[in-house]
Write an enzyme that holds these catalytic residues in place. Structure first.
Site, PDB file in Angstrom:
ATOM      1  N   LYS A  66       0.853  -1.207   0.000  1.00 41.11           N
ATOM      2  CA  LYS A  66       0.000   0.000   0.000  1.00 41.11           C
ATOM      3  C   LYS A  66       0.878   1.242   0.000  1.00 41.11           C
ATOM      4  O   LYS A  66       0.651   2.197  -0.736  1.00 41.11           O
ATOM      5  CB  LYS A  66      -0.901   0.021   1.236  1.00 41.11           C
ATOM      6  CG  LYS A  66      -1.610   1.354   1.468  1.00 41.11           C
ATOM      7  CD  LYS A  66      -2.433   1.343   2.738  1.00 41.11           C
ATOM      8  CE  LYS A  66      -1.652   1.611   3.984  1.00 41.11           C
ATOM      9  NZ  LYS A  66      -1.226   3.020   4.132  1.00 41.11           N
ATOM     10  N   ASN A  67       1.917   1.226   0.831  1.00 43.65           N
ATOM     11  CA  ASN A  67       2.726   2.431   1.017  1.00 43.65           C
ATOM     12  C   ASN A  67       3.702   2.673  -0.118  1.00 43.65           C
ATOM     13  O   ASN A  67       4.509   3.597  -0.058  1.00 43.65           O
ATOM     14  CB  ASN A  67       3.435   2.378   2.369  1.00 43.65           C
ATOM     15  CG  ASN A  67       2.408   2.500   3.482  1.00 43.65           C
ATOM     16  OD1 ASN A  67       1.269   2.881   3.246  1.00 43.65           O
ATOM     17  ND2 ASN A  67       2.809   2.172   4.690  1.00 43.65           N
ATOM     18  N   ASP A 119      -4.244  11.977  12.647  1.00 36.99           N
ATOM     19  CA  ASP A 119      -5.175  10.844  12.723  1.00 36.99           C
ATOM     20  C   ASP A 119      -4.935  10.066  13.999  1.00 36.99           C
ATOM     21  O   ASP A 119      -4.230  10.521  14.889  1.00 36.99           O
ATOM     22  CB  ASP A 119      -5.073   9.953  11.479  1.00 36.99           C
ATOM     23  CG  ASP A 119      -3.708   9.286  11.373  1.00 36.99           C
ATOM     24  OD1 ASP A 119      -3.391   8.754  10.311  1.00 36.99           O
ATOM     25  OD2 ASP A 119      -2.950   9.346  12.363  1.00 36.99           O
ATOM     26  N   ASP A 131       4.649   0.276  11.845  1.00 35.19           N
ATOM     27  CA  ASP A 131       3.364  -0.282  11.412  1.00 35.19           C
ATOM     28  C   ASP A 131       3.129  -1.696  11.932  1.00 35.19           C
ATOM     29  O   ASP A 131       2.012  -2.206  11.854  1.00 35.19           O
ATOM     30  CB  ASP A 131       3.257  -0.253   9.884  1.00 35.19           C
ATOM     31  CG  ASP A 131       3.188   1.177   9.357  1.00 35.19           C
ATOM     32  OD1 ASP A 131       3.477   1.394   8.176  1.00 35.19           O
ATOM     33  OD2 ASP A 131       2.880   2.078  10.160  1.00 35.19           O
ATOM     34  N   LEU A 138       8.175   6.873  16.498  1.00 36.39           N
ATOM     35  CA  LEU A 138       7.725   7.676  15.344  1.00 36.39           C
ATOM     36  C   LEU A 138       6.413   8.417  15.592  1.00 36.39           C
ATOM     37  O   LEU A 138       6.297   9.609  15.307  1.00 36.39           O
ATOM     38  CB  LEU A 138       7.604   6.810  14.086  1.00 36.39           C
ATOM     39  CG  LEU A 138       8.922   6.631  13.327  1.00 36.39           C
ATOM     40  CD1 LEU A 138       9.681   5.444  13.868  1.00 36.39           C
ATOM     41  CD2 LEU A 138       8.720   6.534  11.851  1.00 36.39           C
TER      42      LEU A 138
END
Ligand code: EPZ
Length: 430
Positions: free
Chosen positions: A22-23, A118, A307, A329
């Site tokens: 995805k990234n 977010d 992640d 992070l």
């Protein structure tokens, strides 16, 4: 509303295929804006974020076809694309910010809605802005939009990033490919996804030295041409499956990923007691009867990926002894902990650190996903919990994982996707 309902107890076994990251794919799609004509991207995962990027590019005047089965996206970029990325799309997917660099470089202007923070943190964009300004653009905030302007084009510059930001590296290297002269960007991100994007830019005719290192040197070109390019395998999705195999005492072969992109992850899983065999484009993970607690600090690549942070916490929650997680992070990537505690996990958060005391058994409960990775990790935690776990906020999971429930069923899990009346909705309409 939709739920993923998991019944605990199964140990996963079999094989699973991972498609493109995805990234990476979202940025490869944005990079096509740098050249007029038709580019095709292959090994594209069938995830919601790709569909949002399809829509964003269509609104910029591109014609986009997406064969979800074959995993191919074809993008026809016009001579003069639009320059405005609407708030409603950027709000749904902050990665939309990656059209800022290509549009400013190719069209001399761009208007991209500010994505805002977010569930995992404030997520600044100052490095994107200051970098574009060093390339000669003016970038100002107006009515919630980043408005960038470079009517005479961009000019090469020496840029040093305060932090190896993935997003800033991508926006600036894409912009620099059409700037006049040489751009040197120091302290860049070195993720495999960055390498994948730089390789596509070179295939489009850009001149980039230092790919994969912390310094990129870009010789600006007058124009670039469209290409066909393949997305690198998704190391985060593959890592998620590796944690699932380790936590359930399973035996899973994960195809479609370069194991060297997961070196530090494999190291930690072996410390937890897993046996990991690697091949050119796959890894096989066999989990122990019960994992052992591990200590992990998240860092930019080649450090441990943030992640996979929720998966480390989930593994440590059922491990022998205790484990520790230091998040370097994203300052607010802890909402997952509150939900995992509903399953009986013992986690104490103190600033950037989480201390996790392993319990012999979690117990199933209703929980809510607050972001992509937290959602998938809650489903995996449900596999090792007694009874039934119901995960809501499924839309987050769909943004980054394709067919998660179907793949889990293939690996022997007891899991289903169900529609249930939204209790709030029921009350509102009484
Ligand atoms: C990318 O986000 C990924 N998203 C994230 O994955 C991933 O967690 C992150 O890189 C780190 O690996 C996509 O690629 C779409 P950053 P990005 O810029 O580009 C600060 C997932 O689940 N920063 O490297 O936003 C920032 O606040 C997602 O797939 C500034 O302060 O990450 C953060 O603390 C979640 N100013 C840190 O740097 C800036 O201008 C890392 O951000 C830019 C970043």
């Amino acid at each position: 509303m939709e739920l993923v309902r998991v019944t605990g107890g199964a140990s996963l076994s079999g094989s699973v295929r991972v498609r493109g990251a995805k990234n990476s794919v979202l940025k490869l799609m944005a990079a096509t804006l740098l050249a007029e004509g038709r580019s095709t991207i292959s090994n594209v995962p069938d995830i919601v974020d790709v569909r949002i990027m399809n829509e964003l590019l269509r609104r910029l005047g591109c014609s986009v076809t997406h064969d979800r089965e074959q995993g191919v996206v074809a993008i026809d970029v016009p001579r003069s694309p639009g320059v405005r990325a609407d708030y409603e799309l950027v709000r749904a997917m902050r990665a939309s910010i990656c059209v800022l660099g290509p549009l400013t470089a190719r069209c001399g202007s761009a208007e991209v809605a500010l994505p805002g923070g977010d569930a995992i943190g404030s997520r600044g964009l100052d490095l994107h802005q200051s970098g574009l300004e060093m390339l000669g653009a003016t970038v100002r905030l107006s009515h919630g939009y980043f408005v960038a302007s470079a009517p005479d084009g961009l000019t090469g510059a020496d840029i040093r990033l305060d932090f190896p930001s993935v997003g800033a590296t991508e926006n600036l290297v894409m912009a620099a490919t059409l700037a006049s002269g040489t751009t040197v960007i120091d302290n860049v991100a070195r993720e495999p996804e960055i390498v994948n994007i730089c390789e596509m830019l070179v295939a489009m005719g850009a001149r980039i030295d230092g790919i994969g290192t912390s310094r990129l040197t870009v010789e600006g070109a007058a124009s670039l041409h469209p290409v066909d390019h393949e997305v690198v395998g998704d190391r985060i999705v593959a890592g998620s499956w590796a944690f699932a195999a380790t936590m359930t005492g399973g035996d899973v072969r994960i195809d479609g990923v370069n194991p060297s992109h997961l070196d530090v992850v494999i190291e930690k899983l072996e410390l937890a007691g897993a046996t990991v065999e690697t091949a050119e484009a796959s890894l096989r993970v066999r989990g122990p009867k019960r994992p052992v607690g591990i200590r992990v600090s998240t860092l930019p690549y080649p450090g441990f990926p943030t992640d996979l942070q929720p998966f480390v916490i989930a593994l440590n929650s059922i491990a022998e002894g205790s484990g520790m997680l230091t998040e370097n992070l994203f300052e607010a990537r802890w909402r997952f902990v509150r939900e995992l505690a509903r399953l009986g996990a013992k986690v104490r958060v103190d600033g950037h650190h989480a201390l996790i005391s392993g319990v012999t058994k979690l117990s199933g409960a209703p929980v809510e996903a607050s972001d992509i990775r937290a959602g998938a990790a809650l489903v995996i935690a449900g596999l090792v919990a007694e009874g039934v776990t119901e995960v809501s906020g499924v839309d987050h999971i769909d943004r980054g994982y394709e067919h998660l429930v179907e793949q889990l069923l293939n690996l022997g899990a007891t899991v289903e996707r169900v529609e249930v009346p939204d209790p709030v909705d029921v009350v509102l309409h009484e």
